[in-house]
Write a protein that holds these residues in place. Sequence first.
Motif, PDB file in Angstrom:
ATOM      1  N   CYS A  29      53.348  28.428  38.586  1.00  0.00           N
ATOM      2  CA  CYS A  29      53.054  28.590  37.161  1.00  0.00           C
ATOM      3  C   CYS A  29      53.619  29.918  36.683  1.00  0.00           C
ATOM      4  O   CYS A  29      53.964  30.802  37.481  1.00  0.00           O
ATOM      5  CB  CYS A  29      51.545  28.530  36.907  1.00  0.00           C
ATOM      6  N   ASN A  30      53.731  30.039  35.388  1.00  0.00           N
ATOM      7  CA  ASN A  30      54.208  31.281  34.773  1.00  0.00           C
ATOM      8  C   ASN A  30      53.168  31.696  33.745  1.00  0.00           C
ATOM      9  O   ASN A  30      53.317  31.467  32.547  1.00  0.00           O
ATOM     10  CB  ASN A  30      55.575  31.060  34.130  1.00  0.00           C
ATOM     11  N   GLY A  31      52.074  32.300  34.225  1.00  0.00           N
ATOM     12  CA  GLY A  31      50.949  32.640  33.377  1.00  0.00           C
ATOM     13  C   GLY A  31      51.036  34.029  32.792  1.00  0.00           C
ATOM     14  O   GLY A  31      52.104  34.648  32.757  1.00  0.00           O
ATOM     15  N   SER A  32      49.901  34.525  32.379  1.00  0.00           N
ATOM     16  CA  SER A  32      49.858  35.833  31.718  1.00  0.00           C
ATOM     17  C   SER A  32      50.271  36.964  32.644  1.00  0.00           C
ATOM     18  O   SER A  32      50.685  38.039  32.184  1.00  0.00           O
ATOM     19  CB  SER A  32      48.450  36.092  31.174  1.00  0.00           C
ATOM     20  N   MET A  68      46.318  30.913  33.478  1.00  0.00           N
ATOM     21  CA  MET A  68      46.857  29.730  32.813  1.00  0.00           C
ATOM     22  C   MET A  68      45.958  29.298  31.662  1.00  0.00           C
ATOM     23  O   MET A  68      44.740  29.485  31.715  1.00  0.00           O
ATOM     24  CB  MET A  68      46.987  28.572  33.815  1.00  0.00           C
ATOM     25  N   LYS A  69      46.572  28.707  30.646  1.00  0.00           N
ATOM     26  CA  LYS A  69      45.826  28.138  29.527  1.00  0.00           C
ATOM     27  C   LYS A  69      45.966  26.620  29.574  1.00  0.00           C
ATOM     28  O   LYS A  69      46.964  26.089  30.077  1.00  0.00           O
ATOM     29  CB  LYS A  69      46.359  28.668  28.191  1.00  0.00           C
ATOM     30  N   ASP A  72      49.397  24.531  29.494  1.00  0.00           N
ATOM     31  CA  ASP A  72      50.547  25.236  30.072  1.00  0.00           C
ATOM     32  C   ASP A  72      51.319  24.301  31.000  1.00  0.00           C
ATOM     33  O   ASP A  72      50.738  23.439  31.683  1.00  0.00           O
ATOM     34  CB  ASP A  72      50.093  26.452  30.878  1.00  0.00           C
ATOM     35  N   GLU A  73      52.639  24.490  31.042  1.00  0.00           N
ATOM     36  CA  GLU A  73      53.482  23.699  31.932  1.00  0.00           C
ATOM     37  C   GLU A  73      53.485  24.306  33.334  1.00  0.00           C
ATOM     38  O   GLU A  73      53.586  25.526  33.492  1.00  0.00           O
ATOM     39  CB  GLU A  73      54.905  23.617  31.396  1.00  0.00           C
ATOM     40  N   VAL A  74      53.379  23.453  34.344  1.00  0.00           N
ATOM     41  CA  VAL A  74      53.382  23.905  35.733  1.00  0.00           C
ATOM     42  C   VAL A  74      54.288  22.991  36.554  1.00  0.00           C
ATOM     43  O   VAL A  74      54.669  21.898  36.116  1.00  0.00           O
ATOM     44  CB  VAL A  74      51.962  23.913  36.343  1.00  0.00           C
ATOM     45  N   LYS A 113      51.235  19.230  32.678  1.00  0.00           N
ATOM     46  CA  LYS A 113      50.451  20.129  31.836  1.00  0.00           C
ATOM     47  C   LYS A 113      49.070  20.305  32.457  1.00  0.00           C
ATOM     48  O   LYS A 113      48.403  19.331  32.805  1.00  0.00           O
ATOM     49  CB  LYS A 113      50.344  19.553  30.418  1.00  0.00           C
TER      50      LYS A 113
END
Length: 218
Positions: A29-32, A68-69, A72-74, A113
């Motif tokens: 994932c590409n989170g905060s 992650m929200k 969000d794409e994973v 998602k």
Amino acid sequence: MYIPDDFQEQRIEVLHDLMTQYPFATLFCNGSNGLDANHLPFELDTEIGEFGALRAHVARDNSVWRDMKNGDEVLVVFQAGDAYISPNWYPSKHEHHRQVPTWNYRVVHVYGKVSIHDDERYVRGVVARLTRQHEASQDEPWKMSDAPKDYLESMLKAIVGIEIEIVKIQGKFKLGQNKSEQDILGAVAGLKQSGQQAMAELMCPSSKANFKKMENKK
């Protein structure tokens, strides 16, 4: 993922089968906090949507579920065995030497998602189903009820559920389909001799498919 035509696997039932047989996968994932990767056992539900859904759980102390929200794409990557292929195993190498080392493998890339489920009922269901699935082969399968109730409840409170709605799925089965009949059989023999029986068996159906493709071209 780069997938030459020879190695492309599009049959959804075949991809689902690999995901079920090899459920331990990597969640990207590409989170905060930027790029992150976590290694988790996944449950596949084929009854949801066009491609299915994945469910798992992570430790509450793992920041990934906060990074992650919902929506969000994973990316989740499943891998099912791999093996080095020596060019010396190809009969054609000994004729013209125009062969190089390679690596054979099977992977499935799942794009989806994510939804976060921070509730005990959800995680209890995920844990129960994963437990039944993976304890089924044991002589005396462990059950959640085997653990003291207060202990189990504390463990469930320490995890958070994750669900991934699959929106795209890709399969790459690199099993020598681009090689000639004699070279495939040579690689199969080399794999067996080196103790890589599983990959050798996988390449045998691949060789039959390759032979059929060659026949169609005649």
